[in-house]
Motif scaffolding. Structure first.
Motif, short mmCIF file in Angstrom:
data_model
loop_
_atom_site.label_atom_id
_atom_site.label_comp_id
_atom_site.label_asym_id
_atom_site.label_seq_id
_atom_site.Cartn_x
_atom_site.Cartn_y
_atom_site.Cartn_z
N LYS A 13 0.85 -1.19 0.00
CA LYS A 13 0.00 0.00 0.00
C LYS A 13 0.89 1.24 0.00
O LYS A 13 1.91 1.27 0.69
CB LYS A 13 -0.92 0.02 1.21
CG LYS A 13 -1.97 -1.07 1.16
CD LYS A 13 -2.93 -0.97 2.30
CE LYS A 13 -3.93 -2.11 2.16
NZ LYS A 13 -5.06 -1.98 3.03
N ARG B 271 -1.19 8.30 -1.34
CA ARG B 271 -1.30 9.20 -2.48
C ARG B 271 -2.16 10.39 -2.10
O ARG B 271 -3.15 10.23 -1.40
CB ARG B 271 -1.94 8.44 -3.64
CG ARG B 271 -2.09 9.22 -4.89
CD ARG B 271 -2.72 8.31 -5.96
NE ARG B 271 -2.84 8.98 -7.20
CZ ARG B 271 -3.73 9.93 -7.49
NH1 ARG B 271 -4.57 10.32 -6.58
NH2 ARG B 271 -3.78 10.48 -8.67
N VAL C 242 -3.45 3.49 -1.37
CA VAL C 242 -3.70 2.86 -2.66
C VAL C 242 -2.97 1.53 -2.67
O VAL C 242 -1.78 1.46 -2.33
CB VAL C 242 -3.18 3.76 -3.81
CG1 VAL C 242 -3.37 3.08 -5.15
CG2 VAL C 242 -3.86 5.11 -3.78
N GLU C 243 -3.67 0.48 -3.04
CA GLU C 243 -3.10 -0.85 -3.10
C GLU C 243 -2.35 -1.00 -4.43
O GLU C 243 -2.90 -0.80 -5.50
CB GLU C 243 -4.21 -1.91 -3.00
CG GLU C 243 -3.72 -3.34 -3.01
CD GLU C 243 -3.04 -3.75 -1.71
OE1 GLU C 243 -2.08 -4.52 -1.76
OE2 GLU C 243 -3.49 -3.30 -0.64
N LEU D 205 -3.32 4.12 -11.45
CA LEU D 205 -3.21 4.38 -10.01
C LEU D 205 -2.85 5.83 -9.72
O LEU D 205 -3.31 6.41 -8.74
CB LEU D 205 -2.13 3.48 -9.38
CG LEU D 205 -2.45 1.99 -9.26
CD1 LEU D 205 -1.23 1.23 -8.77
CD2 LEU D 205 -3.63 1.76 -8.34
#
Length: 128
Positions: free
Chosen positions: A2, A5, A100-101, A111
């Motif tokens: 992870k 962001r 965010v993964e 992403l």
């Protein structure tokens, strides 16, 4: 894995949000004006003390008063801009951090694409 962001938060301008922002600016301006008055009072009080350089006190306090008056001018400019801002326009309000993964095979461009949170009258109306 992870990662963190930053995502911008954008406010959709309405009559109600314009009024609220105007109130916030007015309160900030009033607070700065009170601080200026307090600084002037403290300046006069200090200048009457023996053994204190009146000129040095004046310079120091005027610097602080000038900083606050500059902030008041900036607020006046923001109020002017707010008054000409059309209803329905987007105004960046700040940003938040999101987890965010990221996995192998993730599309990096997707992403990191420009996502934003849209708020109207205090309610999230979209995340794009």
């Amino acid at each position: 894995m992870k990662i963190i962001r930053k995502i911008p938060v954008k406010q959709i301008m309405t009559e109600s949000s314009k009024r609220e922002l105007h109130k916030v600016f007015d309160r900030q301006k009033q607070q700065l004006e009170q601080e200026c008055q307090q600084l002037l009072f403290e300046q006069k009080k200090l200048q009457q003390k023996q053994g204190v350089s009146k000129e040095e006190v004046y310079k120091r306090f005027q610097g602080e008063i000038t900083r606050r008056r500059d902030k008041m001018k900036w607020i006046d400019f923001q109020i002017e801009q707010l008054n000409i801002l059309p209803i329905g326009s987007e105004m960046e309000e700040g940003e938040v951090e999101a987890l965010v993964e990221v996995t192998e095979g993730s599309n990096w461009n997707e992403l990191m694409s420009n996502k934003a949170i849209f708020v109207k009258d205090g309610i999230v109306i979209g995340i794009k």
